[in-house]
Design a protein around this motif. Structure first.
Motif, PDB file in Angstrom:
ATOM      1  N   TYR A  20       0.792  -1.226   0.000  1.00  0.00           N
ATOM      2  CA  TYR A  20       0.000   0.000   0.000  1.00  0.00           C
ATOM      3  C   TYR A  20       0.829   1.282   0.000  1.00  0.00           C
ATOM      4  O   TYR A  20       0.283   2.372  -0.204  1.00  0.00           O
ATOM      5  CB  TYR A  20      -0.922   0.024   1.228  1.00  0.00           C
ATOM      6  CG  TYR A  20      -1.912  -1.109   1.238  1.00  0.00           C
ATOM      7  CD1 TYR A  20      -2.935  -1.180   0.295  1.00  0.00           C
ATOM      8  CD2 TYR A  20      -1.809  -2.135   2.180  1.00  0.00           C
ATOM      9  CE1 TYR A  20      -3.843  -2.229   0.296  1.00  0.00           C
ATOM     10  CE2 TYR A  20      -2.711  -3.185   2.190  1.00  0.00           C
ATOM     11  CZ  TYR A  20      -3.730  -3.225   1.249  1.00  0.00           C
ATOM     12  OH  TYR A  20      -4.612  -4.249   1.252  1.00  0.00           O
ATOM     13  N   GLY A  21       2.125   1.178   0.201  1.00  0.00           N
ATOM     14  CA  GLY A  21       2.949   2.378   0.275  1.00  0.00           C
ATOM     15  C   GLY A  21       2.896   3.215  -0.984  1.00  0.00           C
ATOM     16  O   GLY A  21       2.933   4.444  -0.942  1.00  0.00           O
ATOM     17  N   LEU A 185      12.894   6.484  -2.699  1.00  0.00           N
ATOM     18  CA  LEU A 185      14.143   5.722  -2.732  1.00  0.00           C
ATOM     19  C   LEU A 185      14.154   4.659  -1.634  1.00  0.00           C
ATOM     20  O   LEU A 185      14.606   3.531  -1.857  1.00  0.00           O
ATOM     21  CB  LEU A 185      15.341   6.673  -2.567  1.00  0.00           C
ATOM     22  CG  LEU A 185      15.706   7.516  -3.790  1.00  0.00           C
ATOM     23  CD1 LEU A 185      16.740   8.572  -3.419  1.00  0.00           C
ATOM     24  CD2 LEU A 185      16.233   6.629  -4.915  1.00  0.00           C
ATOM     25  N   GLY A 186      13.643   5.025  -0.459  1.00  0.00           N
ATOM     26  CA  GLY A 186      13.552   4.036   0.616  1.00  0.00           C
ATOM     27  C   GLY A 186      12.679   2.864   0.226  1.00  0.00           C
ATOM     28  O   GLY A 186      13.007   1.701   0.498  1.00  0.00           O
ATOM     29  N   ASP A 187      11.552   3.147  -0.445  1.00  0.00           N
ATOM     30  CA  ASP A 187      10.667   2.074  -0.904  1.00  0.00           C
ATOM     31  C   ASP A 187      11.381   1.156  -1.898  1.00  0.00           C
ATOM     32  O   ASP A 187      11.225  -0.062  -1.865  1.00  0.00           O
ATOM     33  CB  ASP A 187       9.420   2.667  -1.562  1.00  0.00           C
ATOM     34  CG  ASP A 187       8.544   3.442  -0.592  1.00  0.00           C
ATOM     35  OD1 ASP A 187       8.701   3.261   0.626  1.00  0.00           O
ATOM     36  OD2 ASP A 187       7.702   4.237  -1.068  1.00  0.00           O
ATOM     37  N   ILE A 188      12.159   1.775  -2.798  1.00  0.00           N
ATOM     38  CA  ILE A 188      12.881   0.998  -3.813  1.00  0.00           C
ATOM     39  C   ILE A 188      13.933   0.103  -3.149  1.00  0.00           C
ATOM     40  O   ILE A 188      14.034  -1.092  -3.451  1.00  0.00           O
ATOM     41  CB  ILE A 188      13.533   1.928  -4.852  1.00  0.00           C
ATOM     42  CG1 ILE A 188      12.451   2.669  -5.643  1.00  0.00           C
ATOM     43  CG2 ILE A 188      14.437   1.135  -5.799  1.00  0.00           C
ATOM     44  CD1 ILE A 188      12.992   3.792  -6.512  1.00  0.00           C
ATOM     45  N   ASP A 196      19.498  -1.342   5.044  1.00  0.00           N
ATOM     46  CA  ASP A 196      20.336  -0.241   5.517  1.00  0.00           C
ATOM     47  C   ASP A 196      20.137   1.000   4.648  1.00  0.00           C
ATOM     48  O   ASP A 196      20.000   2.118   5.157  1.00  0.00           O
ATOM     49  CB  ASP A 196      21.810  -0.651   5.507  1.00  0.00           C
ATOM     50  CG  ASP A 196      22.140  -1.679   6.585  1.00  0.00           C
ATOM     51  OD1 ASP A 196      21.349  -1.789   7.547  1.00  0.00           O
ATOM     52  OD2 ASP A 196      23.179  -2.355   6.465  1.00  0.00           O
ATOM     53  N   ALA A 197      20.127   0.803   3.329  1.00  0.00           N
ATOM     54  CA  ALA A 197      19.916   1.928   2.420  1.00  0.00           C
ATOM     55  C   ALA A 197      18.504   2.483   2.569  1.00  0.00           C
ATOM     56  O   ALA A 197      18.299   3.708   2.501  1.00  0.00           O
ATOM     57  CB  ALA A 197      20.167   1.503   0.972  1.00  0.00           C
ATOM     58  N   ALA A 198      17.523   1.593   2.784  1.00  0.00           N
ATOM     59  CA  ALA A 198      16.143   2.046   2.966  1.00  0.00           C
ATOM     60  C   ALA A 198      16.029   2.902   4.224  1.00  0.00           C
ATOM     61  O   ALA A 198      15.404   3.977   4.200  1.00  0.00           O
ATOM     62  CB  ALA A 198      15.210   0.846   3.057  1.00  0.00           C
ATOM     63  N   ILE A 199      16.635   2.458   5.316  1.00  0.00           N
ATOM     64  CA  ILE A 199      16.595   3.220   6.566  1.00  0.00           C
ATOM     65  C   ILE A 199      17.249   4.587   6.378  1.00  0.00           C
ATOM     66  O   ILE A 199      16.721   5.615   6.842  1.00  0.00           O
ATOM     67  CB  ILE A 199      17.283   2.434   7.694  1.00  0.00           C
ATOM     68  CG1 ILE A 199      16.436   1.229   8.096  1.00  0.00           C
ATOM     69  CG2 ILE A 199      17.539   3.325   8.907  1.00  0.00           C
ATOM     70  CD1 ILE A 199      17.110   0.279   9.056  1.00  0.00           C
ATOM     71  N   LYS A 200      18.370   4.618   5.682  1.00  0.00           N
ATOM     72  CA  LYS A 200      19.064   5.891   5.462  1.00  0.00           C
ATOM     73  C   LYS A 200      18.181   6.855   4.671  1.00  0.00           C
ATOM     74  O   LYS A 200      18.079   8.043   5.012  1.00  0.00           O
ATOM     75  CB  LYS A 200      20.373   5.646   4.712  1.00  0.00           C
ATOM     76  CG  LYS A 200      21.179   6.922   4.455  1.00  0.00           C
ATOM     77  CD  LYS A 200      22.500   6.609   3.756  1.00  0.00           C
ATOM     78  CE  LYS A 200      23.289   7.892   3.495  1.00  0.00           C
ATOM     79  NZ  LYS A 200      24.574   7.602   2.805  1.00  0.00           N
ATOM     80  N   LEU A 221       5.560   4.859  10.056  1.00  0.00           N
ATOM     81  CA  LEU A 221       5.270   3.435  10.166  1.00  0.00           C
ATOM     82  C   LEU A 221       6.302   2.603   9.410  1.00  0.00           C
ATOM     83  O   LEU A 221       6.740   1.544   9.890  1.00  0.00           O
ATOM     84  CB  LEU A 221       3.868   3.141   9.624  1.00  0.00           C
ATOM     85  CG  LEU A 221       3.399   1.682   9.655  1.00  0.00           C
ATOM     86  CD1 LEU A 221       3.426   1.141  11.079  1.00  0.00           C
ATOM     87  CD2 LEU A 221       2.006   1.560   9.058  1.00  0.00           C
ATOM     88  N   LYS A 222       6.703   3.070   8.247  1.00  0.00           N
ATOM     89  CA  LYS A 222       7.737   2.369   7.480  1.00  0.00           C
ATOM     90  C   LYS A 222       9.028   2.272   8.299  1.00  0.00           C
ATOM     91  O   LYS A 222       9.668   1.220   8.355  1.00  0.00           O
ATOM     92  CB  LYS A 222       8.018   3.103   6.164  1.00  0.00           C
ATOM     93  CG  LYS A 222       6.892   3.076   5.153  1.00  0.00           C
ATOM     94  CD  LYS A 222       7.253   3.927   3.936  1.00  0.00           C
ATOM     95  CE  LYS A 222       6.116   3.986   2.938  1.00  0.00           C
ATOM     96  NZ  LYS A 222       6.435   4.829   1.766  1.00  0.00           N
ATOM     97  N   MET A 223       9.395   3.383   8.934  1.00  0.00           N
ATOM     98  CA  MET A 223      10.624   3.403   9.723  1.00  0.00           C
ATOM     99  C   MET A 223      10.512   2.478  10.931  1.00  0.00           C
ATOM    100  O   MET A 223      11.439   1.722  11.237  1.00  0.00           O
ATOM    101  CB  MET A 223      10.922   4.845  10.148  1.00  0.00           C
ATOM    102  CG  MET A 223      11.198   5.778   8.967  1.00  0.00           C
ATOM    103  SD  MET A 223      11.299   7.532   9.425  1.00  0.00           S
ATOM    104  CE  MET A 223      12.887   7.564  10.277  1.00  0.00           C
TER     105      MET A 223
END
Length: 265
Positions: A20-21, A185-188, A196-200, A221-223
């Protein structure tokens, strides 16, 4: 309490975010499209083509009627047939506008509507082709280009091409879009299993939002689903209310992304 990657509900939360993001990102981009489309119109009103404007107004009205009808879960067979015919008419009208006024803001807006319709019907390949058409229209406006490019990256991701989505999402964009760009970018990265890249990227998005005193619950919520607890952001509304209590004569409410007129889907 934040969910860690090993929590029993973490997998379900991550799956829900992946599913759903993209809808949340779309909503944000639509808000930006409204603002930048209106700004473009204001800056270029002297060159407005009234024929194209009237054509687009008809498209927008028909699109709104279709969206309203589609929300009714109890449509009968006759109404469903009428809805199908209306969708076919909408596609025909949009294609005609693009064919006759292909270098205009109205063609760009029509292509945004068309790509949304295609995405809603899971026709991501079609949406990608439509968004490429929109990117080929040179309106000389970095904001409109950023909207189309972010939408294009999002549909590429939905179609399963994360590498192509990443390539599109890393283009330079105006500062107003940096938070949305970092969130996408985090979603990708999340789809690519690079946590790690998503969190950044999510942290980057959150800090950019902090600078604007804007909060996004879904981003939080994603974080949290990745084991990160974002520091709360006091939004502008709260700050305005606080100021109104102490110094009512000095309060001035502003918003860089809240136009009074919307000319997009």
């Amino acid at each position: 309490m934040a969910l860690t990657p090993n929590s029993p509900n973490a997998d379900n939360s991550m799956q829900s975010l992946k599913q759903y993001g993209s809808y949340i990102v779309t909503a944000i981009l639509l808000a930006l499209a409204a603002y930048f489309g209106w700004t473009y119109w204001q800056d270029n009103h002297a060159r407005v083509d009234t024929v194209a404007a009237d054509h687009y107004a008809d498209i927008q009205r028909l699109n709104e009627q279709i969206n309203l009808a589609a929300q009714n879960p109890d449509l009968g067979a006759e109404a469903q047939e009428a809805l199908t015919q209306s969708r076919a008419q909408l596609n025909e009208d949009m294609d005609a506008l693009v064919a006759t006024h292909g270098d205009s803001i109205y063609a760009w807006q029509a292509l945004m509507i068309k790509s949304r319709q295609q995405s809603d019907n899971d026709d991501f390949d079609g949406a990608n082709e439509t968004l490429k058409q929109a990117l080929d229209i040179d309106l000389g406006d970095a904001g409109l280009e950023a909207i189309a490019r972010l939408r294009y990256a999002k549909t590429l991701l939905a179609a399963g091409d994360a590498d192509a989505a990443l390539s599109e999402a890393t283009f330079d964009m105006p500062s107003s879009f940096e938070a949305s760009q970092q969130e996408l970018l985090g979603d990708i990265y999340l789809v690519q299993n690079d946590q790690d890249a998503a969190i950044k990227s999510y942290n980057n998005a959150w800090e950019l939002l902090r600078d604007r005193q804007e909060t996004r619950a879904v981003l939080a919520l994603k974080m949290e689903s990745l084991g990160v607890v974002p520091e709360p952001i006091e939004d502008q509304a709260s700050l305005i209310q606080a100021s109104a209590t102490s110094e009512p004569s000095l309060v001035a409410e502003t918003s860089e992304e809240s136009p009074s007129v919307e000319i997009t889907e």
